[in-house]
Design a protein around this motif. Structure first.
Motif, PDB file in Angstrom:
ATOM      1  N   ALA A 540     -64.670 -56.152 -62.622  1.00 56.34           N
ATOM      2  CA  ALA A 540     -65.193 -55.746 -63.735  1.00 56.34           C
ATOM      3  C   ALA A 540     -64.123 -55.603 -64.570  1.00 56.34           C
ATOM      4  CB  ALA A 540     -65.389 -54.223 -63.137  1.00 56.34           C
ATOM      5  N   GLY A 541     -63.241 -55.833 -64.274  1.00 54.91           N
ATOM      6  CA  GLY A 541     -61.691 -56.120 -64.903  1.00 54.91           C
ATOM      7  C   GLY A 541     -62.442 -57.476 -65.641  1.00 54.91           C
ATOM      8  N   THR A 565     -56.465 -69.276 -56.232  1.00 59.12           N
ATOM      9  CA  THR A 565     -56.653 -68.684 -56.874  1.00 59.12           C
ATOM     10  C   THR A 565     -55.733 -68.846 -58.403  1.00 59.12           C
ATOM     11  OG1 THR A 565     -56.518 -66.203 -57.331  1.00 59.12           O
ATOM     12  CG2 THR A 565     -58.344 -67.685 -57.158  1.00 59.12           C
ATOM     13  N   ASP A 566     -56.216 -69.086 -59.560  1.00 56.34           N
ATOM     14  CA  ASP A 566     -55.546 -68.960 -61.121  1.00 56.34           C
ATOM     15  C   ASP A 566     -55.872 -67.955 -61.827  1.00 56.34           C
ATOM     16  OD1 ASP A 566     -57.943 -68.685 -62.167  1.00 56.34           O
ATOM     17  OD2 ASP A 566     -57.575 -70.852 -63.944  1.00 56.34           O
ATOM     18  N   ASN A 567     -55.903 -66.746 -61.538  1.00 61.95           N
ATOM     19  CA  ASN A 567     -56.042 -64.962 -61.944  1.00 61.95           C
ATOM     20  C   ASN A 567     -55.843 -64.219 -60.616  1.00 61.95           C
ATOM     21  OD1 ASN A 567     -56.243 -63.301 -64.318  1.00 61.95           O
ATOM     22  ND2 ASN A 567     -57.889 -64.610 -65.400  1.00 61.95           N
ATOM     23  N   LEU A 568     -56.216 -62.924 -61.806  1.00 58.52           N
ATOM     24  CA  LEU A 568     -56.187 -61.672 -61.045  1.00 58.52           C
ATOM     25  C   LEU A 568     -57.975 -61.825 -60.613  1.00 58.52           C
ATOM     26  CD1 LEU A 568     -52.987 -60.285 -60.857  1.00 58.52           C
ATOM     27  CD2 LEU A 568     -53.408 -61.787 -59.624  1.00 58.52           C
ATOM     28  N   LEU A 569     -58.306 -60.729 -59.592  1.00 56.09           N
ATOM     29  CA  LEU A 569     -59.884 -59.573 -60.100  1.00 56.09           C
ATOM     30  C   LEU A 569     -58.760 -58.415 -60.247  1.00 56.09           C
ATOM     31  CD1 LEU A 569     -61.311 -61.526 -56.303  1.00 56.09           C
ATOM     32  CD2 LEU A 569     -62.177 -61.947 -58.931  1.00 56.09           C
ATOM     33  N   GLU A 570     -59.051 -58.092 -61.001  1.00 53.06           N
ATOM     34  CA  GLU A 570     -58.993 -57.416 -62.442  1.00 53.06           C
ATOM     35  C   GLU A 570     -60.031 -55.889 -62.333  1.00 53.06           C
ATOM     36  OE1 GLU A 570     -56.222 -57.237 -64.863  1.00 53.06           O
ATOM     37  OE2 GLU A 570     -56.862 -59.948 -65.200  1.00 53.06           O
ATOM     38  N   TYR A 571     -59.618 -54.969 -62.238  1.00 51.66           N
ATOM     39  CA  TYR A 571     -60.459 -53.407 -62.426  1.00 51.66           C
ATOM     40  C   TYR A 571     -60.343 -53.271 -63.591  1.00 51.66           C
ATOM     41  CZ  TYR A 571     -56.276 -50.481 -61.958  1.00 51.66           C
ATOM     42  OH  TYR A 571     -54.754 -49.751 -62.362  1.00 51.66           O
ATOM     43  N   SER A 572     -61.669 -52.401 -63.900  1.00 46.66           N
ATOM     44  CA  SER A 572     -62.022 -51.633 -65.515  1.00 46.66           C
ATOM     45  C   SER A 572     -61.114 -50.398 -65.432  1.00 46.66           C
ATOM     46  CB  SER A 572     -63.138 -51.946 -65.323  1.00 46.66           C
ATOM     47  OG  SER A 572     -64.035 -50.923 -66.821  1.00 46.66           O
ATOM     48  N   GLU A 573     -60.756 -50.287 -66.767  1.00 48.56           N
ATOM     49  CA  GLU A 573     -60.163 -49.137 -66.658  1.00 48.56           C
ATOM     50  C   GLU A 573     -60.605 -48.911 -68.290  1.00 48.56           C
ATOM     51  OE1 GLU A 573     -55.738 -48.739 -66.249  1.00 48.56           O
ATOM     52  OE2 GLU A 573     -55.890 -51.087 -66.366  1.00 48.56           O
ATOM     53  N   ARG A 574     -62.467 -49.474 -68.110  1.00 49.15           N
ATOM     54  CA  ARG A 574     -63.093 -48.498 -69.712  1.00 49.15           C
ATOM     55  C   ARG A 574     -63.967 -47.408 -68.994  1.00 49.15           C
ATOM     56  NH1 ARG A 574     -66.072 -52.633 -72.810  1.00 49.15           N
ATOM     57  NH2 ARG A 574     -67.081 -52.619 -71.018  1.00 49.15           N
ATOM     58  N   GLY A 617     -62.001 -44.282 -61.828  1.00 51.04           N
ATOM     59  CA  GLY A 617     -61.313 -44.655 -61.093  1.00 51.04           C
ATOM     60  C   GLY A 617     -62.186 -44.051 -59.674  1.00 51.04           C
ATOM     61  N   THR A 618     -63.263 -43.304 -59.583  1.00 47.33           N
ATOM     62  CA  THR A 618     -63.874 -43.077 -58.914  1.00 47.33           C
ATOM     63  C   THR A 618     -65.644 -43.530 -58.666  1.00 47.33           C
ATOM     64  OG1 THR A 618     -62.895 -40.990 -58.941  1.00 47.33           O
ATOM     65  CG2 THR A 618     -65.100 -40.715 -57.776  1.00 47.33           C
ATOM     66  N   SER A 619     -66.045 -43.732 -56.775  1.00 49.49           N
ATOM     67  CA  SER A 619     -67.535 -44.989 -56.802  1.00 49.49           C
ATOM     68  C   SER A 619     -68.278 -43.873 -58.005  1.00 49.49           C
ATOM     69  CB  SER A 619     -67.509 -44.774 -55.521  1.00 49.49           C
ATOM     70  OG  SER A 619     -66.081 -45.256 -55.162  1.00 49.49           O
ATOM     71  N   ASN A 722     -74.657 -54.412 -62.219  1.00 49.71           N
ATOM     72  CA  ASN A 722     -73.344 -54.514 -63.775  1.00 49.71           C
ATOM     73  C   ASN A 722     -72.233 -53.912 -63.304  1.00 49.71           C
ATOM     74  OD1 ASN A 722     -75.532 -55.790 -65.934  1.00 49.71           O
ATOM     75  ND2 ASN A 722     -77.132 -54.124 -65.003  1.00 49.71           N
ATOM     76  N   LEU A 723     -71.368 -55.126 -63.322  1.00 53.96           N
ATOM     77  CA  LEU A 723     -69.831 -54.032 -63.171  1.00 53.96           C
ATOM     78  C   LEU A 723     -69.086 -53.284 -64.139  1.00 53.96           C
ATOM     79  CD1 LEU A 723     -68.575 -57.620 -61.453  1.00 53.96           C
ATOM     80  CD2 LEU A 723     -69.799 -55.958 -60.417  1.00 53.96           C
ATOM     81  N   ALA A 724     -68.943 -52.241 -63.864  1.00 56.62           N
ATOM     82  CA  ALA A 724     -68.012 -50.621 -64.282  1.00 56.62           C
ATOM     83  C   ALA A 724     -67.128 -50.369 -63.491  1.00 56.62           C
ATOM     84  CB  ALA A 724     -69.031 -50.217 -64.582  1.00 56.62           C
ATOM     85  N   ASP A 725     -66.227 -49.474 -63.883  1.00 55.19           N
ATOM     86  CA  ASP A 725     -64.928 -49.147 -63.422  1.00 55.19           C
ATOM     87  C   ASP A 725     -65.535 -48.729 -62.125  1.00 55.19           C
ATOM     88  OD1 ASP A 725     -62.915 -47.877 -62.789  1.00 55.19           O
ATOM     89  OD2 ASP A 725     -63.180 -45.729 -63.933  1.00 55.19           O
ATOM     90  N   ARG A 726     -65.373 -48.913 -60.988  1.00 55.13           N
ATOM     91  CA  ARG A 726     -65.922 -47.929 -59.429  1.00 55.13           C
ATOM     92  C   ARG A 726     -67.527 -48.173 -59.356  1.00 55.13           C
ATOM     93  NH1 ARG A 726     -60.351 -45.628 -57.063  1.00 55.13           N
ATOM     94  NH2 ARG A 726     -60.285 -47.596 -55.740  1.00 55.13           N
ATOM     95  N   THR A 727     -67.656 -49.334 -60.187  1.00 55.23           N
ATOM     96  CA  THR A 727     -69.372 -48.301 -60.803  1.00 55.23           C
ATOM     97  C   THR A 727     -70.393 -49.423 -60.882  1.00 55.23           C
ATOM     98  OG1 THR A 727     -69.221 -46.288 -61.753  1.00 55.23           O
ATOM     99  CG2 THR A 727     -70.782 -47.275 -61.721  1.00 55.23           C
TER     100      THR A 727
END
Length: 739
Positions: A540-541, A565-574, A617-619, A722-727
């Motif tokens: 998501a990030g 890999t060349d990058n990190l799998l980042e999480y969303s903070e939105r 940060g919650t599912s 569709n990916l969002a913050d733990r959602t």
């Protein structure tokens, strides 16, 4: 007159003597040695007539006086026939030719502290009482004491560590006055039965000695329970010299010299001890210092410690160590192919890797041949060897069992996906993060995972690092420069890390050439969903930042694939509302009508995208009825016709409708992997009770049914996941009725 006085005095003396004699008779009658008491051990051996040679050895060892007096001993006494065989095997002419040192070894190793008849010989003397049938060893009167050893080219006086300082638990490695007495093993049928063993376990070590139900080392007890005033005698048919410790055995076996060199060079120190030095100098008159040979505290045990764990005083009766040691050839191949792939030499390895190599071959308990698969080492692994094909040397020693092997332990640490960051110095931060939380999750070769690697360079470029001085994680935002440390930084790195761990029991990520999605983490601890498309992976990030993670290479391990890999799998903070706003932005978007109601409601913050009740940060799973379904909900009276109503009752309808389409605590996808049949929504009824929805999750067919009616909404796969913050945000083909 004088004569009368003399006569009177004589009468008094005679009377006194008579009285004293009378009292002595009564004293002897009460306290004297009973006539039916068996003679002491030494005299019993004399009387039986078939221990004549052993008696000579007792005399030579200066133990006649000890064994002729009061005491409490068990003596495993070899008979004349046994000693004659021993003499022949060792080219000794007779007892007179036996040295004092050898006589002491034979006698003292046959002499056990405390008296044990066969009704107690298999019982363990615990601190709280007897534990039946749990003992197969006893502490003997024999110990090695001080010895000379050449250390770094210098001869020193050395004493073996007599305690385990395992894992730095504060236990001293040397206790003054403890002689590190050796234990002697025996095999009584009650212990063998209680432990689920058989004659096969005994004969694995002693193939030429029949199992009799009461064996002593490599011989047998011929006559048990010979009672003596000061103990018990068990007649045995074989002479047993003091067994070596694991440490001593390793020293004399060149085929294991590589394993021993790792111990000696990196994991052993020699420490001067004042108490041991004073004792040695008093005994010998020497001025030399005494060094204690100390094994690294991170090891499962000290191979030179004869006292076992000493968690209770006599625990060495019931258990011992086990060590599986690979021969030089197979160990060298393992070091070359696995350990030194990214290091120039063993000297360059971090000490923790060396400790894990050794610990993977050490068990803190007795591993019998029939029980390789049931005993765990310090790394929580069974012995992954075949007793019939992988063991080339087997020895029962004074402090444990030694197995020489033709393979290394296939340890999780060195064969699982965990091994790739662990053994690569470019991934120390990832390894540290794994060790804190998820090592046990992925470090199991019986469970398959895919691991996306996070190099130190990548993590630092994203603002992560570890402060070794303060022992805490730090994070500095690349965009704002704001720095956090400790728990906040640790939480960030752990969440990033878990995006890179994926349970793949069916190798689901071995082909990333197409497109798909999968949940990170494992079945017990669910993570967030990630997606891939044509060898590019993203979370998501990454979507928020409009970046992807390219696969640059991979390795195979025993429990899965590792991707570089060349990058990190980042999480969303939105806030998830911002992602929904993007989905609803096109004029023809099927998300639009639902979002319009949300956008105009009091639940929504247009700036942050936060929906009231939805915590970052919650599912969650957000179900969005398509435009047709919104029209149907309006017709059914669940929604007002206007997406921005003014009437309070209509605004409350909107809030209730939206909340019932937000599933809390879980993230659901049409992957058929979750067994959950019902889940909570954010909607509460008039009694302030949460209202659930039912779930039917099959592969590519995910649907939700309202709790109070049979109305079902099915996920439209092409427009969902569709990916969002733990959602995950799904488009569905119907609305859910909370009424």
């Amino acid at each position: 007159m004088l004569t009368l006085i003399k006569r009177s005095f004589l009468l008094v003396v005679v009377t006194s003597i008579a009285l004293v004699g009378c009292r002595k008779e009564k004293f002897d009658e009460y306290y004297g040695r009973p006539d039916d008491l068996a003679p002491p051990i030494y005299q019993q051996l004399e009387a039986r007539g078939n221990f004549t040679i052993f008696l000579k050895l007792i005399d030579k060892a200066s133990y006649k006086d000890i064994l002729s007096k009061a005491g409490y001993w068990t003596l495993f006494a070899p008979n004349d026939a046994a000693i004659q065989v021993f003499f022949q095997e060792n080219s000794i002419a007779n007892a007179e030719a036996v040295s004092i040192e050898l006589a002491e070894k034979i006698v003292r190793y046959a002499l056990v502290f405390n008296a044990f008849k066969t009704d107690r010989i298999s019982d363990f003397q615990s601190n709280i009482g007897w534990v039946p049938d749990q003992a197969y060893k006893r502490r003997t009167a024999y110990y090695d004491g001080f010895y000379k050893e050449t250390v770094n080219g210098v001869e020193r006086v050395v004493f073996a560590s007599n305690r385990n300082n395992s894992l730095g638990n504060g236990t001293p490695f040397y206790v003054d006055g403890d002689n590190n007495n050796k234990y002697v093993p025996y095999f009584h049928e009650k212990y063998v039965s209680a432990k689920g063993l058989s004659a096969t376990d005994y004969n694995y070590f002693y193939p030429n000695q029949p199992y009799t139900g009461f064996n002593f080392v490599g011989g047998a007890v011929q006559t048990a329970d010979i009672i003596a005033e000061n103990g018990i005698i068990h007649e045995v048919n074989k002479v047993s010299l003091p067994l070596q410790s694991i440490d001593q055995y390793l020293q004399g076996k060149p085929q294991y010299s590589l394993f021993k060199s790792i111990l000696d060079k990196y994991l052993v120190t020699y420490q001067i001890n004042e108490l041991a030095t004073r004792r040695y100098q008093i005994l010998t008159g020497s001025s030399e210092n005494v060094y204690i040979k100390v094994y690294n505290a991170g090891l499962a045990f000290s191979p030179n410690n004869e006292n076992y764990l000493k968690q209770t005083d006599n625990d060495g009766q019931s258990d011992g160590y086990s060590m599986f040691v690979p021969t030089n050839t197979v160990l060298q191949e393992f070091i070359n192919s696995k350990i030194l792939e990214f290091y120039p030499s063993l000297d360059a390895l971090p000490q923790y890797i060396l400790i894990d190599i050794i610990n993977s071959h050490m068990w803190q308990n007795t591993v019998w041949p029939s029980q390789f698969g049931s005993q765990l080492n310090l790394l929580e692994e069974t012995a992954r060897f075949s007793p019939s094909t992988n063991i080339v040397d087997k020895q029962i020693l004074s402090n444990g069992i030694f197995y020489g092997t033709n393979k290394v332990q296939e340890s999780n640490t060195f064969f699982s996906v965990y091994s790739r960051p662990y053994l690569n110095p470019n991934y120390t931060l990832m390894t540290r993060a794994l060790n804190e939380e998820y090592r046990r999750v992925i470090n199991n070769i019986g469970i398959k995972f895919t691991l996306f690697m996070m190099s130190d360079q990548l993590l630092r470029s994203k603002g992560f690092d570890y402060d070794g001085i303060r022992s805490e994680w730090v994070y500095t935002s690349p965009s704002t420069g704001v720095r956090v440390a400790g728990g906040l930084a640790r939480a960030r790195i752990q969440r990033i890390l878990y995006n890179h761990i994926v349970s793949t029991p069916n190798n689901q990520l071995n082909d990333l050439s197409g497109e798909g999605y999968i949940r990170s983490g494992d079945r017990d601890v669910p993570g967030e969903y990630i997606k891939w498309n044509n060898n590019r992976v993203f979370a998501a990030g990454n979507q928020d930042a409009n970046t992807v993670v390219n696969i640059t290479g991979f390795d195979e391990t025993s429990n899965g694939r590792v991707y570089y890999t060349d990058n990190l799998l980042e999480y969303s903070e939105r806030g998830i509302g911002l992602k929904l706003a993007e989905l609803a932005a096109p004029a023809n978007s099927e998300f639009k009508r639902f979002f319009d109601y949300l956008n105009n409601s009091s639940l929504y913050n247009r700036t942050s995208g936060v929906i009231t009740g939805v915590a970052l940060g919650t599912s969650y799973t957000l179900l969005v009825p398509n435009n047709t379904s919104i029209a149907d909900a309006i017709t059914a009276g669940l929604l007002p016709a206007s997406n921005n109503p003014t009437a309070t009752v209509d605004r409350e309808k909107v809030i209730a409708f939206i909340r019932y389409h937000i599933l809390s605590r879980n993230t659901f996808a049409p992957d058929g992997n979750q067994d959950v049949t019902s889940t909570e929504t954010l909607y509460k009824d008039g009694n302030d009770e949460v209202v659930n929805v039912r779930i039917n999750n099959m592969l590519n067919n995910l649907s939700f049914t309202g709790q109070s009616n049979a109305r079902t909404a099915r996920v439209i796969n092409a427009s969902s996941i569709n990916l969002a913050d733990r959602t995950l945000i799904h488009l569905v083909d119907n609305y859910l009725d909370y009424r």
